[in-house]
Design an enzyme around this catalytic site. Structure first.
Site, PDB file in Angstrom:
ATOM      1  N   ARG A  39      23.818 -11.474  40.522  1.00 43.22           N
ATOM      2  CA  ARG A  39      22.576 -12.166  40.149  1.00 43.22           C
ATOM      3  C   ARG A  39      21.695 -12.437  41.373  1.00 43.22           C
ATOM      4  O   ARG A  39      20.466 -12.432  41.266  1.00 43.22           O
ATOM      5  CB  ARG A  39      22.891 -13.473  39.420  1.00 43.22           C
ATOM      6  CG  ARG A  39      23.330 -13.206  37.992  1.00 43.22           C
ATOM      7  CD  ARG A  39      23.491 -14.442  37.163  1.00 43.22           C
ATOM      8  NE  ARG A  39      23.510 -14.084  35.750  1.00 43.22           N
ATOM      9  CZ  ARG A  39      23.784 -14.920  34.769  1.00 43.22           C
ATOM     10  NH1 ARG A  39      24.077 -16.175  35.043  1.00 43.22           N
ATOM     11  NH2 ARG A  39      23.770 -14.527  33.522  1.00 43.22           N
ATOM     12  N   GLY A 379      21.927 -14.012  26.279  1.00 42.56           N
ATOM     13  CA  GLY A 379      21.223 -14.724  25.209  1.00 42.56           C
ATOM     14  C   GLY A 379      19.758 -14.336  25.120  1.00 42.56           C
ATOM     15  O   GLY A 379      19.214 -14.169  24.025  1.00 42.56           O
TER      16      GLY A 379
END
Length: 399
Positions: A39, A379
């Site tokens: 990330r 999500g």
């Protein structure tokens, strides 16, 4: 409809300015050390562009779920250290994300320096998108850049609220995400194949409903396949079943048939009486699962069938593994699908992997750089494919 276009920054927009950058530094930590820097690396293009333009970046993120209280298990300090190691930049860590210290530190940042602010979720006002807290976050800065796609489905102060106070732009990671995801969702070149896996049908209902009139084939594996099999009266032993979703599964099979959309279910599966004992796993026809068996992966004939469909596709969207890929003995189905995606990409197809477990599987099995795009947001990508508006993206969409 082509890919969505977003408002992004030019060097002139940020030159010499104090820039609040929303990143996703919610990374795994063990004993205070970052164990996976994927990330962090994802944000480097945006951060490099800001530094090259002479901006003064203050990076803000959440980490874990500290529930609105200071909890030093979730401090971003180890992440700031890792960022400094990776880049060679001077990284200043601040023990708060609001207040006079932030303003003073950001104002005096030297070139090739960035500041990492403390976890926004140490304040309960963050998740409540409290306007006063959003103003406090924005106050030390002149410009806002959002680069955290994985948090874009949350209307929080650091992802949405600050847009009301500062001139705001999308970062490069978000621009890249939306370009690929919207190309697959809104403008797919047929044949368009949707591959769905993972544990639950309930997680994918919105995606199936939203894309049913755009796809040519839906390939279903993973735990959710057993609910579809059960909806046809096929015995599934002790395999995962969402009983209350069998009606939905039956309806989707009928609806897809009526629209000429193929739905492919496993024809054989890997099944075992003991989840923790891979040696007992055997390949059985999908309609011959014994009462004491649990289905843990798609079988070899299914792998071949799925790969064939993927090979003929021009657009592929994949969300959810085909089995319990965390166990090497049950990872072959997921590996086969990832390999088929890599081959399809090589042959010129657009291949997009939703975030979450499918992204983790792609990374783990060594295919992440062999597909068109692996999303950083589980999500967020799911909600995007359900057709929902993402609060962290809406302010940047060019009409």
């Amino acid at each position: 409809m082509g890919a969505l276009k977003l408002k992004t920054f030019t060097p002139e927009d940020v030159a010499g300015k104090r820039v609040l950058v929303r990143v996703d530094f919610n990374v795994p930590l063990k004993d205070g050390v970052v164990t996976d820097d994927t990330r962090l690396r994802a944000h480097l293009p945006t951060l490099n562009a800001l530094l090259d333009a002479g901006a003064k970046p203050g990076l803000v993120s959440h980490l874990g779920r500290p529930k609105g209280k200071v909890d030093l298990r979730y401090t971003l300090e180890p992440v700031a250290k890792k960022l400094a190691e990776m880049t060679g930049w001077k990284v200043v860590f601040l023990k708060d994300c609001i207040g006079p210290d932030v303003k003073d530190t950001i104002s005096s940042l030297q070139p090739d320096s960035v500041a990492v602010l403390e976890n926004t979720r140490f304040y309960e006002q963050e998740e409540a998108n409290d306007p006063t807290f959003a103003k406090s976050l924005a106050e030390p800065f002149e410009v806002y850049v959002d680069d955290a796609f994985s948090a874009a489905h949350r209307a929080h102060a650091s992802t949405r609220g600050v847009c009301d106070t500062l001139p705001s732009f999308a970062g490069m990671l978000i621009v890249r995400e939306i370009e690929f995801l919207s190309s697959a969702r809104d403008n797919p070149t047929p044949p368009f194949v949707l591959i769905l896996g993972g544990a639950k049908v309930s997680d994918k209902i919105g995606v199936i409903e939203n894309l049913l009139d755009r796809v040519n084939t839906i390939v279903i594996g993973g735990g959710m396949a057993f609910t579809f099999l059960a909806s046809q009266g096929i015995p599934i032993g002790k395999s995962l079943l969402e009983k209350d979703k069998t009606d939905f599964a039956a309806r989707m099979l009928a609806e897809a048939g009526a629209r000429g959309v193929k739905i492919l279910l496993p024809v054989d599966v890997l099944a075992t009486p003991e989840f923790d004992n891979p040696k007992l796993a055997v390949v059985v026809d999908a309609d011959k699962i014994q009462p004491d068996q649990i289905g843990v992966d798609i079988g070899p004939r299914t792998r071949e069938q799925f790969a064939q469909v993927i090979a003929n596709a021009r657009t592929v969207l994949w969300n959810g593994p085909m089995g319990v890929f965390e166990q090497p003995a049950f990872a072959e189905g997921t590996r086969a699908v990832a390999g088929a995606l890599a081959d399809a990409t090589h042959a010129g197809a657009l291949t997009v992997v939703g975030g979450g477990d499918s992204a983790a599987a792609c990374e783990q099995l060594g295919f992440a750089d062999k597909v068109s795009h692996v999303s950083t947001g589980g999500g967020a990508s799911l909600e995007f494919f359900e057709g929902k508006a993402l609060p962290g993206i809406e302010p940047f969409i060019l009409k």
